[in-house]
Scaffold this active site. Sequence first.
Site, mmCIF file in Angstrom:
data_model
loop_
_atom_site.group_PDB
_atom_site.id
_atom_site.type_symbol
_atom_site.label_atom_id
_atom_site.label_comp_id
_atom_site.label_asym_id
_atom_site.label_seq_id
_atom_site.Cartn_x
_atom_site.Cartn_y
_atom_site.Cartn_z
ATOM 1 N N GLU A 5 -25.759 -34.961 21.607
ATOM 2 C CA GLU A 5 -25.729 -36.039 22.606
ATOM 3 C C GLU A 5 -24.359 -36.706 22.755
ATOM 4 O O GLU A 5 -24.201 -37.919 22.692
ATOM 5 C CB GLU A 5 -26.802 -37.071 22.256
ATOM 6 C CG GLU A 5 -28.189 -36.452 22.146
ATOM 7 C CD GLU A 5 -29.259 -37.408 21.631
ATOM 8 O OE1 GLU A 5 -28.988 -38.616 21.501
ATOM 9 O OE2 GLU A 5 -30.378 -36.922 21.361
ATOM 10 N N HIS A 38 -37.229 -33.025 26.002
ATOM 11 C CA HIS A 38 -38.200 -34.125 25.853
ATOM 12 C C HIS A 38 -38.706 -34.457 27.251
ATOM 13 O O HIS A 38 -37.955 -35.007 28.068
ATOM 14 C CB HIS A 38 -37.534 -35.356 25.228
ATOM 15 C CG HIS A 38 -37.234 -35.218 23.781
ATOM 16 N ND1 HIS A 38 -38.222 -35.078 22.819
ATOM 17 C CD2 HIS A 38 -36.062 -35.181 23.114
ATOM 18 C CE1 HIS A 38 -37.665 -34.976 21.632
ATOM 19 N NE2 HIS A 38 -36.358 -35.025 21.773
ATOM 20 N N ASN A 42 -26.172 -29.803 21.236
ATOM 21 C CA ASN A 42 -27.549 -30.180 21.555
ATOM 22 C C ASN A 42 -27.566 -31.447 22.402
ATOM 23 O O ASN A 42 -26.851 -32.421 22.096
ATOM 24 C CB ASN A 42 -28.304 -30.427 20.235
ATOM 25 C CG ASN A 42 -29.801 -30.559 20.424
ATOM 26 O OD1 ASN A 42 -30.430 -29.740 21.074
ATOM 27 N ND2 ASN A 42 -30.369 -31.611 19.856
ATOM 28 N N ASP A 54 -41.429 -31.767 23.796
ATOM 29 C CA ASP A 54 -42.700 -32.473 23.749
ATOM 30 C C ASP A 54 -43.013 -32.932 25.180
ATOM 31 O O ASP A 54 -42.106 -33.077 26.006
ATOM 32 C CB ASP A 54 -42.756 -33.622 22.731
ATOM 33 C CG ASP A 54 -41.497 -34.489 22.686
ATOM 34 O OD1 ASP A 54 -41.222 -35.067 21.618
ATOM 35 O OD2 ASP A 54 -40.791 -34.579 23.716
ATOM 36 N N GLU A 110 -36.360 -29.466 21.243
ATOM 37 C CA GLU A 110 -37.146 -30.664 20.907
ATOM 38 C C GLU A 110 -38.293 -30.882 21.908
ATOM 39 O O GLU A 110 -38.593 -31.992 22.312
ATOM 40 C CB GLU A 110 -36.224 -31.897 20.841
ATOM 41 C CG GLU A 110 -35.043 -31.712 19.903
ATOM 42 C CD GLU A 110 -34.171 -32.938 19.748
ATOM 43 O OE1 GLU A 110 -34.598 -34.040 20.150
ATOM 44 O OE2 GLU A 110 -33.046 -32.829 19.222
HETATM 45 O O1 G3I Z 1 -37.663 -43.857 6.739
HETATM 46 C C1 G3I Z 1 -37.514 -45.217 7.192
HETATM 47 C C2 G3I Z 1 -38.525 -46.122 6.491
HETATM 48 O O2 G3I Z 1 -38.226 -46.159 5.100
HETATM 49 C C3 G3I Z 1 -38.445 -47.532 7.089
HETATM 50 O O3 G3I Z 1 -39.445 -48.331 6.508
HETATM 51 C C4 G3I Z 1 -38.683 -47.437 8.607
HETATM 52 C C5 G3I Z 1 -38.636 -48.778 9.300
HETATM 53 O O4 G3I Z 1 -37.295 -49.187 9.415
HETATM 54 O O5 G3I Z 1 -37.647 -46.590 9.192
HETATM 55 C C6 G3I Z 1 -37.748 -45.258 8.690
HETATM 56 O O6 G3I Z 1 -36.738 -44.485 9.269
HETATM 57 C C7 G3I Z 1 -37.000 -44.179 10.645
HETATM 58 C C8 G3I Z 1 -37.025 -42.648 10.795
HETATM 59 O O7 G3I Z 1 -37.158 -42.283 12.190
HETATM 60 C C9 G3I Z 1 -38.197 -42.022 10.030
HETATM 61 O O8 G3I Z 1 -39.400 -42.479 10.581
HETATM 62 C C10 G3I Z 1 -35.834 -44.747 11.472
HETATM 63 O O9 G3I Z 1 -35.907 -46.158 11.445
HETATM 64 C C11 G3I Z 1 -35.965 -44.266 12.917
HETATM 65 O O10 G3I Z 1 -34.818 -44.665 13.659
HETATM 66 C C12 G3I Z 1 -36.036 -42.743 12.944
HETATM 67 O O11 G3I Z 1 -36.229 -42.345 14.298
HETATM 68 C C13 G3I Z 1 -35.901 -40.982 14.563
HETATM 69 C C14 G3I Z 1 -34.815 -40.956 15.653
HETATM 70 O O12 G3I Z 1 -34.535 -39.602 16.041
HETATM 71 C C15 G3I Z 1 -33.518 -41.590 15.170
HETATM 72 O O13 G3I Z 1 -32.982 -40.829 14.095
HETATM 73 C C16 G3I Z 1 -37.153 -40.259 15.058
HETATM 74 O O14 G3I Z 1 -38.095 -40.141 13.993
HETATM 75 C C17 G3I Z 1 -36.791 -38.870 15.558
HETATM 76 O O15 G3I Z 1 -37.934 -38.238 16.151
HETATM 77 C C18 G3I Z 1 -35.696 -38.965 16.613
HETATM 78 O O16 G3I Z 1 -35.357 -37.661 16.986
HETATM 79 C C19 G3I Z 1 -34.315 -37.576 17.971
HETATM 80 C C20 G3I Z 1 -33.450 -36.373 17.629
HETATM 81 O O17 G3I Z 1 -32.946 -36.494 16.321
HETATM 82 C C21 G3I Z 1 -32.343 -36.204 18.662
HETATM 83 N N1 G3I Z 1 -32.910 -36.089 20.021
HETATM 84 C C22 G3I Z 1 -33.764 -37.236 20.381
HETATM 85 C C23 G3I Z 1 -34.916 -37.366 19.383
HETATM 86 C C24 G3I Z 1 -35.849 -38.498 19.774
HETATM 87 O O18 G3I Z 1 -35.186 -39.725 19.732
#
Ligand code: G3I
Length: 346
Positions: free
Chosen positions: A157, A234, A198, A265, A263
Amino acid sequence: MILAVLLGVSGGSEVRGADAGKGKSKVEPTLRELAKKRGLLIGAAVDATALRTEAVYRETLGREFSILTPENAMKFGDVHPERGLDTFEDADAIVAFAGAHGMKVRGHTLVWHLALPKWLDETKLSRAELAAVLQEHIRTEVTHFRGKIYAWDVVNEALEDDGTPRDTIWRRALGPDYLAEVYRWAHEADPEAKLFYNDYNAEGLGVKSDAVYALVKGLKERGVPIDGVGLQMHLLGPPPPMADIAANIKRLAALGLEVHVTELDVAIQDMKGTEAEKLAEQAKIYRQVLETCLSQPACKALVMWGFTDAHTWIPEVTEHPDAPLIFDEAYRPKPAYQAVREVLAE
Ligand code: G3I
């Protein structure tokens, strides 16, 4: 007649597809078996916690898919939560699962402006320090997984929706030509891994996909080690025209690049109609995307961003329930699963 699929209760055996009431059961090929015959890798993003805690998650993932992407476990903030500290445990477990199930791994993602640790503070680190930190991050992580990664999403991105370069911490630290540098660093650490760019909203034809095309064309022409482009796919609203996606894949292939759907969905929260109508529309879109990928020889992998509605990022972001994947929350196959199976079996 309700097709009751005995998923996850048969200990990963191949007995599925029992027709309710008839007691008959027959062995049905899995998605990965069907996809292999079509020369396609089919996969899903993996939630480290679900993999660790849910047997049915592990059984479904290992049975149906031939490639996986750690959803979060390989991101900068997840592997380097503190400066100088490497935490690869979750990613190692996912890579070990892939190895035990004959699955390839997509590494995700080395250079992104999100999922960064708090200590990575531009107000406290100089540009030279940030560049050194990024180079060490790439060297450390790619070396750690050397030989186990089929493809890395090296940069994720880097473009805005209008096609201009995204102003990120990394572009500010290393300058506008940072992509060439980071691909070279990744290639030095693992010369065998395929290196991908990506992005999202660049699947069809338009200003952003034109910018992706120009970006990777320029890198290729300069001899930068880049091997492919990931189309995130997405689909939170109506998908781009499938003919445009096919044309986009074709022009990327003409550059000598591999293309992965990375990715996929298909959100249903904004669809109109009954639940059954929404699931049928969703199945149609999964069918169309898969058919489009299969129509292009350069499209070598189709990875969904998860596989069960029990674990999807979309409701957390939209703050609205959704069911974007091919298995429901109880791991029962949805119409979208049947559609994917039918297309692969053609
Ligand atoms: O693991 C922590 C947990 O310990 C904590 O309690 C909780 C609340 O703060 O956060 C948890 O981490 C979260 C993580 O997902 C695991 O659930 C992060 O805050 C959250 O920001 C993270 O979101 C991910 C996001 O990327 C940002 O990294 C999503 O799961 C994930 O599906 C999303 O995937 C992205 C791809 O990498 C790139 N393309 C877009 C796609 C969707 O946004």
